[in-house]
Write an enzyme that holds these catalytic residues in place. Structure first.
Site, PDB file in Angstrom:
ATOM      1  N   HIS A 112      -1.756  -5.389   1.409  1.00  3.69           N
ATOM      2  CA  HIS A 112      -3.015  -6.102   1.174  1.00  3.69           C
ATOM      3  C   HIS A 112      -2.680  -7.535   0.788  1.00  3.69           C
ATOM      4  O   HIS A 112      -1.707  -7.773   0.061  1.00  3.69           O
ATOM      5  CB  HIS A 112      -3.819  -5.467   0.038  1.00  3.69           C
ATOM      6  N   LYS A 155       0.837  -1.199   0.000  1.00  2.00           N
ATOM      7  CA  LYS A 155       0.000   0.000   0.000  1.00  2.00           C
ATOM      8  C   LYS A 155       0.880   1.261   0.000  1.00  2.00           C
ATOM      9  O   LYS A 155       2.101   1.171   0.221  1.00  2.00           O
ATOM     10  CB  LYS A 155      -0.914  -0.050   1.229  1.00  2.00           C
ATOM     11  N   TYR A 184     -12.518  -3.074  -2.989  1.00  2.00           N
ATOM     12  CA  TYR A 184     -13.075  -3.091  -1.629  1.00  2.00           C
ATOM     13  C   TYR A 184     -14.602  -2.973  -1.661  1.00  2.00           C
ATOM     14  O   TYR A 184     -15.179  -2.237  -0.861  1.00  2.00           O
ATOM     15  CB  TYR A 184     -12.474  -1.945  -0.810  1.00  2.00           C
ATOM     16  N   GLU A 208      -9.640 -10.665  -7.572  1.00  2.00           N
ATOM     17  CA  GLU A 208      -8.723  -9.522  -7.440  1.00  2.00           C
ATOM     18  C   GLU A 208      -7.646  -9.551  -8.531  1.00  2.00           C
ATOM     19  O   GLU A 208      -7.288  -8.517  -9.087  1.00  2.00           O
ATOM     20  CB  GLU A 208      -8.074  -9.527  -6.055  1.00  2.00           C
ATOM     21  N   ASN A 223      -1.735  -0.075   7.340  1.00  2.00           N
ATOM     22  CA  ASN A 223      -1.225  -1.418   7.636  1.00  2.00           C
ATOM     23  C   ASN A 223      -0.397  -2.051   6.502  1.00  2.00           C
ATOM     24  O   ASN A 223      -0.290  -3.264   6.384  1.00  2.00           O
ATOM     25  CB  ASN A 223      -2.351  -2.340   8.120  1.00  2.00           C
TER      26      ASN A 223
HETATM   27  N1  LIG Z   1     -11.000   0.548  10.835  1.00  2.00           N
HETATM   28  C1  LIG Z   1     -10.338   0.320   9.697  1.00  2.00           C
HETATM   29  C2  LIG Z   1     -10.446  -0.888   9.030  1.00  2.00           C
HETATM   30  C3  LIG Z   1      -9.767  -1.035   7.869  1.00  2.00           C
HETATM   31  N2  LIG Z   1      -9.019  -0.027   7.385  1.00  2.00           N
HETATM   32  C4  LIG Z   1      -8.307  -0.176   6.133  1.00  2.00           C
HETATM   33  O1  LIG Z   1      -9.074  -0.907   5.235  1.00  2.00           O
HETATM   34  C5  LIG Z   1      -8.339  -1.997   4.744  1.00  2.00           C
HETATM   35  C6  LIG Z   1      -9.248  -3.104   4.369  1.00  2.00           C
HETATM   36  O2  LIG Z   1      -9.854  -3.713   5.516  1.00  2.00           O
HETATM   37  P1  LIG Z   1     -10.060  -5.228   5.581  1.00  2.00           P
HETATM   38  O3  LIG Z   1     -10.253  -5.776   4.205  1.00  2.00           O
HETATM   39  O4  LIG Z   1     -11.059  -5.491   6.620  1.00  2.00           O
HETATM   40  O5  LIG Z   1      -8.649  -5.641   6.122  1.00  2.00           O
HETATM   41  P2  LIG Z   1      -7.646  -6.630   5.482  1.00  2.00           P
HETATM   42  O6  LIG Z   1      -8.346  -7.648   4.653  1.00  2.00           O
HETATM   43  O7  LIG Z   1      -6.742  -7.112   6.557  1.00  2.00           O
HETATM   44  O8  LIG Z   1      -6.817  -5.658   4.598  1.00  2.00           O
HETATM   45  P3  LIG Z   1      -6.685  -5.732   3.059  1.00  2.00           P
HETATM   46  O9  LIG Z   1      -8.026  -6.064   2.491  1.00  2.00           O
HETATM   47  O10 LIG Z   1      -6.195  -4.368   2.732  1.00  2.00           O
HETATM   48  O11 LIG Z   1      -5.687  -6.828   2.869  1.00  2.00           O
HETATM   49  C7  LIG Z   1      -7.361  -2.307   5.829  1.00  2.00           C
HETATM   50  O12 LIG Z   1      -6.241  -3.010   5.407  1.00  2.00           O
HETATM   51  C8  LIG Z   1      -7.013  -0.926   6.288  1.00  2.00           C
HETATM   52  O13 LIG Z   1      -6.077  -0.364   5.437  1.00  2.00           O
HETATM   53  C9  LIG Z   1      -8.913   1.133   8.033  1.00  2.00           C
HETATM   54  O14 LIG Z   1      -8.239   2.030   7.592  1.00  2.00           O
HETATM   55  N3  LIG Z   1      -9.603   1.316   9.208  1.00  2.00           N
HETATM   56  N1  LIG Z   2     -11.919  -0.736  11.464  1.00  6.19           N
HETATM   57  C1  LIG Z   2     -11.120  -0.292  10.492  1.00  6.19           C
HETATM   58  N2  LIG Z   2     -10.666   0.996  10.549  1.00  6.19           N
HETATM   59  C2  LIG Z   2      -9.863   1.486   9.571  1.00  6.19           C
HETATM   60  N3  LIG Z   2      -9.468   0.745   8.522  1.00  6.19           N
HETATM   61  C3  LIG Z   2      -9.882  -0.532   8.415  1.00  6.19           C
HETATM   62  C4  LIG Z   2     -10.735  -1.117   9.406  1.00  6.19           C
HETATM   63  N4  LIG Z   2     -10.994  -2.388   9.044  1.00  6.19           N
HETATM   64  C5  LIG Z   2     -10.326  -2.581   7.901  1.00  6.19           C
HETATM   65  N5  LIG Z   2      -9.670  -1.483   7.535  1.00  6.19           N
HETATM   66  C6  LIG Z   2      -8.864  -1.311   6.385  1.00  6.19           C
HETATM   67  O1  LIG Z   2      -9.446  -1.942   5.300  1.00  6.19           O
HETATM   68  C7  LIG Z   2      -8.562  -2.918   4.788  1.00  6.19           C
HETATM   69  C8  LIG Z   2      -9.299  -4.050   4.199  1.00  6.19           C
HETATM   70  O2  LIG Z   2     -10.071  -4.693   5.175  1.00  6.19           O
HETATM   71  P1  LIG Z   2     -10.200  -6.263   5.223  1.00  6.19           P
HETATM   72  O3  LIG Z   2     -10.214  -6.743   3.846  1.00  6.19           O
HETATM   73  O4  LIG Z   2     -11.327  -6.569   6.132  1.00  6.19           O
HETATM   74  O5  LIG Z   2      -8.894  -6.726   5.956  1.00  6.19           O
HETATM   75  P2  LIG Z   2      -7.531  -7.284   5.323  1.00  6.19           P
HETATM   76  O6  LIG Z   2      -6.794  -6.102   4.784  1.00  6.19           O
HETATM   77  O7  LIG Z   2      -6.815  -7.908   6.470  1.00  6.19           O
HETATM   78  O8  LIG Z   2      -7.978  -8.249   4.305  1.00  6.19           O
HETATM   79  C9  LIG Z   2      -7.684  -3.277   5.928  1.00  6.19           C
HETATM   80  O9  LIG Z   2      -6.452  -3.800   5.557  1.00  6.19           O
HETATM   81  C10 LIG Z   2      -7.524  -1.957   6.585  1.00  6.19           C
HETATM   82  O10 LIG Z   2      -6.557  -1.174   5.905  1.00  6.19           O
HETATM   83 MG   LIG Z   3      -9.279  -7.560   3.035  1.00  2.00          MG
END
Ligand SMILES: Nc1ccn([C@@H]2O[C@H](COP(=O)(O)OP(=O)(O)OP(=O)(O)O)[C@@H](O)[C@H]2O)c(=O)n1
Ligand SMILES: Nc1ncnc2c1ncn2[C@@H]1O[C@H](COP(=O)(O)OP(=O)(O)O)[C@@H](O)[C@H]1O
Ligand SMILES: [Mg+2]
Length: 159
Positions: free
Chosen positions: A124, A18, A58, A135, A121
């Site tokens: 992805h 990211k 997303y 994806e 974080n």
């Molecule tokens: N409260 C959350 C939850 C999620 N995120 C962002 O949204 C991303 C997507 O969330 P999620 O898909 O739930 O997390 P992941 O699957 O872990 O992350 P990713 O899909 O990006 O791999 C998160 O990685 C994070 O960057 C965030 O900023 N705040």
């Molecule tokens: N509660 C959250 N607050 C802020 N960002 C979040 C939150 N939950 C998820 N994200 C962000 O959305 C990203 C995608 O969410 P998710 O796909 O559920 O998790 P992951 O990234 O682990 O696959 C997360 O990696 C994180 O960056």
């Molecule tokens: Mg995710």
């Protein structure tokens, strides 16, 4: 039987560094972890993500309260996106990346080693083989993915 077995060996997953990971010059270290683990790189590019691509990537999160901030973050700079192939690639990559919230991510994972806040974080990783397929199609054109023979393939996987 044979087909199911080969599908597991050739499983592919989408990993993206990211914008925070790119800015912090973590791309090399993240690639190195996947190479050393034994996966094969079959696609790699750097791009500025559009809001349209992100909303499709997303799609389950567009209604979340943090979605507008997620868009700002993910479009704030370039992303490095890649496809890694190997046995059980999706599940093993998720374990390597760690839990979504870095506070819960174990040390030794990418998130557990390099991040402190859920909204920054670093990486992805696809969370299921079906999600990975969707994806990969979304981020890559077919000809951008290379089928190549890696001499280590039959050393890291039982064939
Ligand atoms: N409260 C959350 C939850 C999620 N995120 C962002 O949204 C991303 C997507 O969330 P999620 O898909 O739930 O997390 P992941 O699957 O872990 O992350 P990713 O899909 O990006 O791999 C998160 O990685 C994070 O960057 C965030 O900023 N705040
Ligand atoms: N509660 C959250 N607050 C802020 N960002 C979040 C939150 N939950 C998820 N994200 C962000 O959305 C990203 C995608 O969410 P998710 O796909 O559920 O998790 P992951 O990234 O682990 O696959 C997360 O990696 C994180 O960056
Ligand atoms: Mg995710």
């Amino acid at each position: 039987m044979e087909i199911i077995y080969l599908a597991g060996v050739r499983e592919r997953t989408l990993i993206a560094v990211k914008p925070d990971g790119v800015q912090r010059r973590l791309v090399g270290q993240i690639i190195q972890r996947f190479e050393l683990r034994g996966f094969k790189l079959v696609g790699l590019k750097m791009l500025q993500v559009s809001e349209d691509l992100l909303s499709r990537h997303y799609s389950q999160l567009t209604g979340k309260p943090f979605y507008p901030d997620l868009v700002k973050y993910m479009t704030s700079g370039p992303v490095v996106v890649m496809v890694w192939e190997g046995y059980n690639a999706v599940q093993t990559s998720r374990a390597m990346v760690g839990l979504t919230n870095p506070a819960d991510a174990q040390a030794g994972t990418v998130r557990g080693d390099f991040s402190i806040h859920v909204s920054r974080n670093v990486v992805h990783a696809s969370d299921s083989p079906e999600g990975a397929q969707k994806e990969i199609q979304l981020w890559f054109q077919g000809q951008e993915l290379l089928n190549w023979d890696c001499c280590y393939h039959n050393i890291t996987c039982e064939l």
